[in-house]
Design an enzyme around this catalytic site. Structure first.
Site, short mmCIF file in Angstrom:
data_model
loop_
_atom_site.label_atom_id
_atom_site.label_comp_id
_atom_site.label_asym_id
_atom_site.label_seq_id
_atom_site.Cartn_x
_atom_site.Cartn_y
_atom_site.Cartn_z
N GLY A 117 0.73 -1.16 0.02
CA GLY A 117 -0.14 0.06 0.02
C GLY A 117 0.87 1.18 -0.02
O GLY A 117 1.82 1.53 0.64
N GLY A 122 7.26 0.81 5.05
CA GLY A 122 7.79 -0.07 4.26
C GLY A 122 7.71 0.19 2.67
O GLY A 122 8.68 0.06 1.94
N CYS A 123 6.61 0.53 2.14
CA CYS A 123 6.44 0.64 0.92
C CYS A 123 7.12 2.01 0.39
O CYS A 123 7.57 1.99 -0.78
CB CYS A 123 5.05 0.71 0.48
SG CYS A 123 4.15 -1.13 0.84
N THR A 124 6.99 2.86 1.36
CA THR A 124 7.70 4.15 0.90
C THR A 124 9.28 4.00 0.91
O THR A 124 9.82 4.58 0.01
CB THR A 124 7.16 5.30 2.02
OG1 THR A 124 5.74 5.43 2.23
CG2 THR A 124 8.10 6.61 1.68
N ALA A 127 9.77 2.27 -2.50
CA ALA A 127 9.77 3.05 -3.61
C ALA A 127 10.69 3.97 -3.99
O ALA A 127 11.40 4.35 -4.75
CB ALA A 127 8.41 3.84 -3.40
#
Length: 233
Positions: A117, A122-124, A127
């Site tokens: 998401g 973690g996804c930031t 990315a």
């Protein structure tokens, strides 16, 4: 406004394979790439989380897909395509104002990474790591594509905030995630994309799958670049 969801868990152990309340037992040690050992603060038997809180990483009360304080069964993300096979077909809208399909990937290597998401910790990190290595990956002949079940509006905000130069594809409903064996079906929560990365060659064949990404997310893009160079050699 974030939709609130309620995750109810039993405060006592149930049958084999059943979920256990995070506040009652220690986190199980992971037995697969799709589970992570996390310690949680004591919690009541019924807890309310926003979608963002559910995916939050960091601290002693963190919850994220694949790391709920107990093991997520491997059956929640199954059907992983085999390396060497033609990559499963897709046609998804993106934050670039156009749809991307398998045909758009032909002619160069593709780094197709699935993640749970936008705006989660973690996804930031993942990315931003891909963005930091974007020039090197492109110099190696590859383009990056991120995939999650988030809406286009959220992808637009996420890409703009972190100045991402690659497309983010919206897999609402998780059908493409299922085709790639990256769908996590979490009770009471729905379907999300597990953190997995796929290398697809210029002919559209799946050449490599990274499944154990969660614990190495800060350096994952570097690993992808190294594997890409290895496959091209």
């Amino acid at each position: 406004m974030l939709t609130r969801v309620v995750l109810s868990v039993l405060a006592t152990a149930g049958a084999a394979g059943a979920f256990q309340a995070p506040g009652c037992v220690p986190a199980a040690r992971p037995r697969s790439a799709m589970s992570v050992n996390m310690q949680l603060q004591p919690a009541p038997s019924t807890m309310s989380f926003s979608r963002r809180e559910f995916f939050k990483v960091g601290g002693t009360a963190c919850l994220t897909v694949g790391a709920l304080g107990f093991e997520v069964p491997a059956s929640f993300a199954e059907g992983l395509p085999k390396a060497g096979a033609v990559a499963p077909s897709f046609d998804l809208p993106s934050n670039r104002g156009k749809n991307f399909s398998n045909k758009d990937l032909l002619g160069k290597w593709a780094v197709l990474y699935f993640y749970p998401g936008d705006f989660t910790s973690g996804c930031t990190i993942e990315a931003k790591n891909f963005q930091a290595n974007a020039d090197a990956l492109r110099a190696a002949g590859a383009e990056i594509y991120g995939v999650s079940v988030d809406s286009l509006d959220k992808h637009l905000d996420f890409g703009k905030k972190y100045d991402l130069s690659f497309a983010l594809l919206s897999d609402t409903g998780g059908k493409v995630s299922e085709a790639y064996g990256s769908a996590l079906k979490i009770p009471f929560m729905g379907t999300f994309s597990n953190r997995q990365t796929y290398l697809i060659d210029p002919e559209g064949n799946l050449r490599w799958v990274f499944t154990d990404v969660e614990k190495r997310v800060k350096k994952h893009a570097e690993e992808v670049l190294a594997k890409l160079e290895e496959l091209k050699a």
